[in-house]
Design an enzyme around this catalytic site. Structure first.
Site, short mmCIF file in Angstrom:
data_model
loop_
_atom_site.label_atom_id
_atom_site.label_comp_id
_atom_site.label_asym_id
_atom_site.label_seq_id
_atom_site.Cartn_x
_atom_site.Cartn_y
_atom_site.Cartn_z
N ASP A 31 -12.20 -9.47 4.02
CA ASP A 31 -13.47 -9.49 3.28
C ASP A 31 -14.03 -10.91 3.20
O ASP A 31 -15.23 -11.12 3.31
CB ASP A 31 -13.29 -8.93 1.86
CG ASP A 31 -13.59 -7.42 1.78
OD1 ASP A 31 -13.47 -6.75 2.83
OD2 ASP A 31 -13.94 -6.93 0.69
N ASP A 33 -2.78 -17.94 0.44
CA ASP A 33 -3.81 -18.50 -0.45
C ASP A 33 -4.48 -19.70 0.22
O ASP A 33 -5.71 -19.83 0.22
CB ASP A 33 -3.22 -18.88 -1.82
CG ASP A 33 -2.00 -19.79 -1.74
OD1 ASP A 33 -1.41 -19.92 -0.65
OD2 ASP A 33 -1.64 -20.39 -2.78
N LYS A 73 3.20 -15.23 1.90
CA LYS A 73 3.55 -16.14 0.81
C LYS A 73 5.06 -16.28 0.78
O LYS A 73 5.75 -15.77 -0.12
CB LYS A 73 2.98 -15.64 -0.52
CG LYS A 73 1.47 -15.82 -0.52
CD LYS A 73 0.78 -16.57 -1.59
CE LYS A 73 1.46 -16.99 -2.82
NZ LYS A 73 1.04 -18.38 -3.19
N ASP A 119 -6.37 -7.23 3.71
CA ASP A 119 -7.51 -6.60 3.05
C ASP A 119 -8.41 -7.67 2.44
O ASP A 119 -9.63 -7.68 2.63
CB ASP A 119 -6.99 -5.64 1.98
CG ASP A 119 -8.11 -4.87 1.29
OD1 ASP A 119 -9.05 -4.44 1.98
OD2 ASP A 119 -8.04 -4.73 0.06
N TYR A 156 0.82 -1.22 0.00
CA TYR A 156 0.00 0.00 0.00
C TYR A 156 0.85 1.27 0.00
O TYR A 156 0.40 2.32 -0.43
CB TYR A 156 -0.91 0.03 1.24
CG TYR A 156 -2.25 -0.65 1.04
CD1 TYR A 156 -2.33 -2.00 0.72
CD2 TYR A 156 -3.44 0.06 1.19
CE1 TYR A 156 -3.55 -2.62 0.56
CE2 TYR A 156 -4.67 -0.55 1.03
CZ TYR A 156 -4.71 -1.90 0.71
OH TYR A 156 -5.93 -2.51 0.55
C1 IPM Z 1 -10.50 -1.49 3.66
C2 IPM Z 1 -10.74 -0.84 2.34
C3 IPM Z 1 -9.61 0.16 2.09
C4 IPM Z 1 -8.33 -0.63 1.93
C5 IPM Z 1 -9.83 1.12 0.92
C6 IPM Z 1 -11.13 1.87 1.02
C7 IPM Z 1 -8.67 2.09 0.79
O1 IPM Z 1 -10.86 -1.79 1.34
O2 IPM Z 1 -10.37 -0.78 4.67
O3 IPM Z 1 -10.47 -2.73 3.71
O4 IPM Z 1 -8.01 -1.13 0.85
O5 IPM Z 1 -7.60 -0.73 2.91
MG MG Z 2 -10.95 -3.81 2.07
#
Ligand code: IPM
Ligand code: MG
Length: 368
Positions: A253, A225, A192, A249, A142
């Site tokens: 999710d 993975d 990884k 990230d 990032y």
């Molecule tokens: C998160 C989001 C952020 C990230 C974006 C909005 C910059 O996806 O907080 O998970 O990628 O960190």
């Molecule tokens: Mg995210």
């Protein structure tokens, strides 16, 4: 009693709608529990861009550095898609994370029993799930340099750099081990190391911090993975997962969907302790700005409300009040209150954002 200071940054999309419910809950704590928070509000993301031409004004950054906790709603939206990368709404959030040095991002994934059938996975796979992803938040791909889009041999090349120092890995590993000691005492580290040097270093440093400082905690390593696969196969094998910025990230999710809805998950981003002993901290829902449902009263405020519960726990040392709020959420879910994201049966009228706030406030009252 003055319980501490909070800067609210509602941001874009559904951010202001879900934050309105959090504000009512903050007021409830003042009225009913004597916790008077000093609350201020400012702009972030597209909302800040519209006024200042940047997604986070310097004055806002300064305010954020001076409060006990920042609560953020969400940033981004289609209106801002064509903006230059440097002023995109997301840059406002990334600036806050970086300049406050919020290196440890705690993303719990808990499956409320009332929602176990709502997950895309089988009930027995997710019921009772309670895991915590600790995502490194201020480094890695990032922020690594070089980055950019360059010309090379007559074509463009996009470059980002995964970069981790030993100290960056060690400090987030410590956060994970400390948390594990208060939970199931188990950490799984994901990288990884089979293809990335930064992964090799990650694994070595996590192991070293473990051996020297946390030998009592059970530690395992997994390729990220395979970690994603195991998270959907049998997530209850995990307690705390520690991983880098990008894998964290993605994996958070994935973990979010195990719980039934992305609208349920809170997060805390913590940095080093300030002079008053409290960590630098920002709390935000894991979900985004959801432009498709903005302004319709459909947003689920629970992720943002649970983010405030994390603030009670990690910034304000009010663990019991955090439990109270989490139990109130659990109760309204058990009672069948459902925003549209938690509803797949036809014919049932969903609760609005405001209805959900009302129900949680009523459950808080009932808890007294
Ligand atoms: C998160 C989001 C952020 C990230 C974006 C909005 C910059 O996806 O907080 O998970 O990628 O960190
Ligand atoms: Mg995210």
């Amino acid at each position: 009693m003055n319980a501490g200071s909070i800067l609210i940054l509602p941001g874009d999309g559904i951010g202001p709608e879900v934050m309105a419910e959090v504000r009512r809950i903050i007021s409830w704590y003042g009225d009913k529990r004597g916790l008077e928070f000093e609350v201020s509000e400012d702009l972030v993301g597209g909302a800040a861009y519209d006024v200042h031409g940047v997604p986070l004004a310097d004055e806002t950054m300064e305010k954020a550095q001076g409060v006990d906790a920042v609560l953020l709603g969400a940033v981004g939206g289609p209106k801002y898609d064509d903006l230059d990368f440097s002023v995109k709404p997301e840059r406002g959030l990334l600036r806050l994370r970086k300049e406050m040095d919020l290196y440890a991002n705690l993303r719990p994934a808990q499956c409320f029993d009332a929602l176990a059938d709502f997950s895309s996975l089988k009930r027995e796979v997710v019921a009772g799930l309670d895991i915590m992803i600790v995502r490194e938040l201020t480094s890695g791909v990032y922020f690594g340099e070089p980055r950019g889009i360059f010309e090379e041999n007559g074509e463009r090349v996009g470059i980002n750099t995964q970069r981790y120092t030993e100290s960056e890995i060690a400090r987030v590993a410590r956060s994970a081990f400390e948390l594990a000691r208060k939970r199931g005492n188990k950490v799984c580290s994901m990288e990884k190391a089979n293809v990335m040097e930064s992964g090799i270093l990650w694994r070595e440093v996590v192991q070293k911090v473990h051996d020297e400082e946390y030998p009592d905690v059970e530690l395992s390593h997994m390729y990220a993975d395979a970690g994603g696969m195991q998270l959907t196969r049998w997530p209850k094998q995990f307690d705390v997962i520690v991983t880098d910025n990008l894998f964290g990230d993605l994996l958070s999710d994935v973990a979010a969907m195990l719980t039934g809805s992305l609208g349920m998950l809170p997060s805390a981003s913590l940095g080093a302790p300030m002079a008053n002993g409290r960590p630098k901290a920002l709390y935000e829902p894991v979900h985004g700005s959801a432009p498709d449902i903005t302004g319709q009263g459909k947003a689920n405020p629970i992720a943002c409300i649970l983010s405030f519960a994390m603030a009670l726990r990690y910034s304000f040392d009010q663990g019991e009040e955090a439990d109270r709020l989490e139990k109130a959420v659990e109760k309204v879910l058990a009672d069948g209150v459902r925003t549209p994201d938690l509803l797949n049966e036809e014919g049932k009228t969903p609760a609005s954002t405001r209805d959900m706030g009302d129900a949680i406030l009523a459950a808080l009252d009932a808890s007294l």
